[in-house]
Structures are given as structure tokens and as C-alpha cells.
Design a protein around this motif. Sequence first.
Motif, PDB file in Angstrom:
ATOM      1  N   LEU A 141       0.556  -1.372   0.016  1.00 37.51           N
ATOM      2  CA  LEU A 141       0.137  -0.189   0.347  1.00 37.51           C
ATOM      3  C   LEU A 141       0.910   1.039  -0.179  1.00 37.51           C
ATOM      4  O   LEU A 141       0.698   2.339  -0.531  1.00 37.51           O
ATOM      5  N   ALA A 142       1.873   1.056   0.653  1.00 38.10           N
ATOM      6  CA  ALA A 142       2.940   1.801   0.331  1.00 38.10           C
ATOM      7  C   ALA A 142       3.332   2.534  -1.368  1.00 38.10           C
ATOM      8  O   ALA A 142       4.368   4.084  -0.895  1.00 38.10           O
ATOM      9  N   LYS A 143       3.434   1.745  -2.129  1.00 39.33           N
ATOM     10  CA  LYS A 143       3.237   2.041  -3.258  1.00 39.33           C
ATOM     11  C   LYS A 143       2.723   2.528  -3.752  1.00 39.33           C
ATOM     12  O   LYS A 143       3.150   3.607  -4.814  1.00 39.33           O
ATOM     13  N   PHE A 144       1.238   2.854  -3.200  1.00 40.09           N
ATOM     14  CA  PHE A 144       0.097   3.007  -4.016  1.00 40.09           C
ATOM     15  C   PHE A 144       0.572   3.853  -3.624  1.00 40.09           C
ATOM     16  O   PHE A 144      -0.009   5.201  -4.168  1.00 40.09           O
TER      17      PHE A 144
ATOM     18  N   LEU B 237      -2.813   2.993   5.896  1.00 38.57           N
ATOM     19  CA  LEU B 237      -2.565   3.147   4.617  1.00 38.57           C
ATOM     20  C   LEU B 237      -3.197   2.419   3.974  1.00 38.57           C
ATOM     21  O   LEU B 237      -4.498   2.936   2.741  1.00 38.57           O
TER      22      LEU B 237
ATOM     23  N   THR C 115       1.059   1.343  -9.485  1.00 34.74           N
ATOM     24  CA  THR C 115       1.416  -0.114  -8.652  1.00 34.74           C
ATOM     25  C   THR C 115       1.161  -0.991  -9.118  1.00 34.74           C
ATOM     26  O   THR C 115       1.958  -2.006  -8.467  1.00 34.74           O
TER      27      THR C 115
END
Lengths: 229, 229
Positions: free
Chosen positions: A93-96, B93, B165
Amino acid sequence: MTITMYDLAGAEDARRFSPYCWRIKMAMAHKDLDVETIPWRFTEKDRLPAGTKTVPTLIDGDTVIGDSWEIADYLDRKYPDRPLLQGKSERGLAKFLTAWTESVVHPALTRIVVLDIYKHIAEKDREYFRTSREARVGKTLEAFTADTEANVAAFQKTVHPLRITLRMQDYLGGDAPNYGDYVAFGAFMWARSISPVRLLAADDTIAAWRSRLLAAFDGLAGKALGYPV
Amino acid sequence: MTITMYDLAGAEDARRFSPYCWRIKMAMAHKDLDVETIPWRFTEKDRLPAGTKTVPTLIDGDTVIGDSWEIADYLDRKYPDRPLLQGKSERGLAKFLTAWTESVVHPALTRIVVLDIYKHIAEKDREYFRTSREARVGKTLEAFTADTEANVAAFQKTVHPLRITLRMQDYLGGDAPNYGDYVAFGAFMWARSISPVRLLAADDTIAAWRSRLLAAFDGLAGKALGYPV
């Protein structure tokens, strides 16, 4: 051995404005690691270690990494006993969050601050910066940023998902900041370092979160050279 | 004891189109829990358990919860030995992902599908639906959705952070789906259930992710009544 990092600077050595570099400076503080930053300018590609061409570039002993996401991964892998920037499960989710910051927030901010960047960078960087950015946006920097009021209104709308989230919790990470917070906060540090434009109303929930991060780690970000927010 | 859930239905009992309900049906499957769904219509507020007024409403023994986020939290708390929907650290997140889905993706989809919803709901729901939605958007549903081509183009731009993503990982959760995936996927199930409009190009990375989730859990979502995507 001292960890060092090439860090984008403006005309003054102390003016550090890269949102990507701010992610890593906050990440280093999160992990309670010292880092010696080396001011670096856009036109100094030759000064970077072989194999890297962007900042932040981190040098830790024999390890050289020139990408903020890879640096964050490296720090957790190399120093797993210090506070983690992100657990395995939140990494996805940090990538998102990072994709959203870079594809939505940064472009909206660029419309507000790109001429201010030009005004604050070293003389030798200016021609490169103006030429490359004007080619990208297809206008002069002056024309691109002309309507500040409309651009700020658009920016405030753009960051609404952040606002909703921060009404429910103090940080993107929940009760405490994690790498996602530093990614989003980097965008605000970018603006603060070079632009006098006020981005958020004083009572915006996002402003309260920004204040908490400006004060974090003994005011690491809040004491940096920039404009009051 | 059987867990039951009130689930928004169209004219046919089998047409289940709520994005919020889809989150929880996928979440129940993720946790390998059976759920008996009860078809429910907009104008049947009186049929819901006391204290709830929206769907999904989950009933598990003495527990009654009428909010999808709270249901997801409850499922992990009550059934911690089954696969977690989200660890504590990714919960923060996931809140952001949910805020983005509801404040950016849903409104962009509404412009495409709201008239299709009207056409697929029960006769008794139609007047309520048209009146309340037209008051919200300030136009007839026909006028609001008139330019499908432009609305689809805008939608495809809106979901770009998802696209970036999913170029780097198979799911928002990383290697495997987590609750964040079900939140975003719910939006696509909403559209699929009631609208023939094609939202994504066949070679869009998001379409590949959607296909994986349509096939997940023995095709739970893919077998549901709707339009081919």
C-alpha cells in the motif's frame, strides 16, 4: 562508518528542496541513523558516484543506491533492529501512496512552485532547469504558474483523500508515522523550501499533520531553511 | 451459527451491485468464512436490524454492524486465526486507499454508471433513486452521464495511481490481495454489475488485476450476475 547522501540544494547550500531527498532524511531520522548530506546541484551529474544519476544517492560503506524507494528498502533490510520504516505487509500500500504522490500531488504542486524553484536554484542550474521544464509543460514557467489562486484551489482538492484520512488518524501510518508519511510529507517540504505560497488553510487537518512532522526528530524538517507555512 | 449479511440488490435478486457489499463478500471469502447474503433494496430501510440503516449490515450471533470498514475490523478481531485482511501496520494506509476510492474513484464512476443503476434497480426503488441522485448532482441522470466517452477517459486518468502500482506488483497488498484490494475492486464490481460500458482497455494493467480478483475464491465475483468486462 558515516553514511553520506547527495542532497539537492538551491543557490545556498542550506536550501534543500528535493521531495525525494526529504523522504530519506526523515527515514534516516526515523531509524535513528546519522547521515552526512552533501549539497548537490542539477548540473553536477559528474559528481555523483558511478552508476547513479539522480538524488538522493546514499553511500553506506560499499553500498551505493540512487533511488529513494530502494534506499528505504535497504535501510530496513540492513538495519532491521532499528524502527522499521514499513513492514512487509504495508509495503504494497505504500507503493500505492507513492504512486499517488508522484502522479497526482507533485504535478499539482509543480503548477504552483516551479517558477519559485527556478528563482531559488544556483545560477549555473537555471538554464538547464528552465529549458527542460518548459519543454515538459509546453509553456514558459511564468505562463504555467500564472494563476496561483486557481492552482492552490486545485491542489487543495487534489489532496482531499489525505485530508479524509487524517481526520481519522494522526498519521498515514496510523498512530505513528511510517514511510508513507515521509513520502507525502516530502511534497510539502519541497514547496516549503522554495515557495512563499500558502498551500493549506490554517485549520486544514493536513496542516496539523504537517506541523507534527515539522516538529518530529527535534524539528529536523521545521528548522530547515524555507518559508513559514 | 450462520453469518448473514444484507446485500444491495437490483430488480433481480441475483444482481448485487454495492461496492461496499462487494468489499465484505471478498473479505469473508479471504477469511474462508461462509456468509448467507440477503437481497435488500434501497427503500427497505425498515427491514434492516435496529440501529443500522445502510448495507452491508453483518449479523454474526449477537453482533450487528452496518459499516464496511467496521465489519472488516471486526472480522480480523473475531477470527484472528484465519488469514488477516490487514495487519495493524497496514491499516493506516488502507484508510488512505479507502478515502481515495470513495472520494475520487466512486465519483468518477458515478458519472458513467448512475443511469445504468437506475435502469437495473427494482421498480419500487426508482423514484427514490432518481430524485435523491438528481438532487445531489443538480442535473437529470441522463444529462449527467451524457458524454460516456469523455467520462471513461476521465475515469481512466483518475485510476492512474492504481495502474502505476500494479505495474510493480500483482496486488495492492503486494504478492497477495489484502483488504485494500477488495476496497478498490469493489468499485469495479459496482460497475460490472449494472453497466455495459467498458471501463478499461484490454491491455491495461488494472484489467489484469481485476481478472485475477474476478477469478479468486473459485470465481466468487466473476460468476456473479453482471456484464462481461
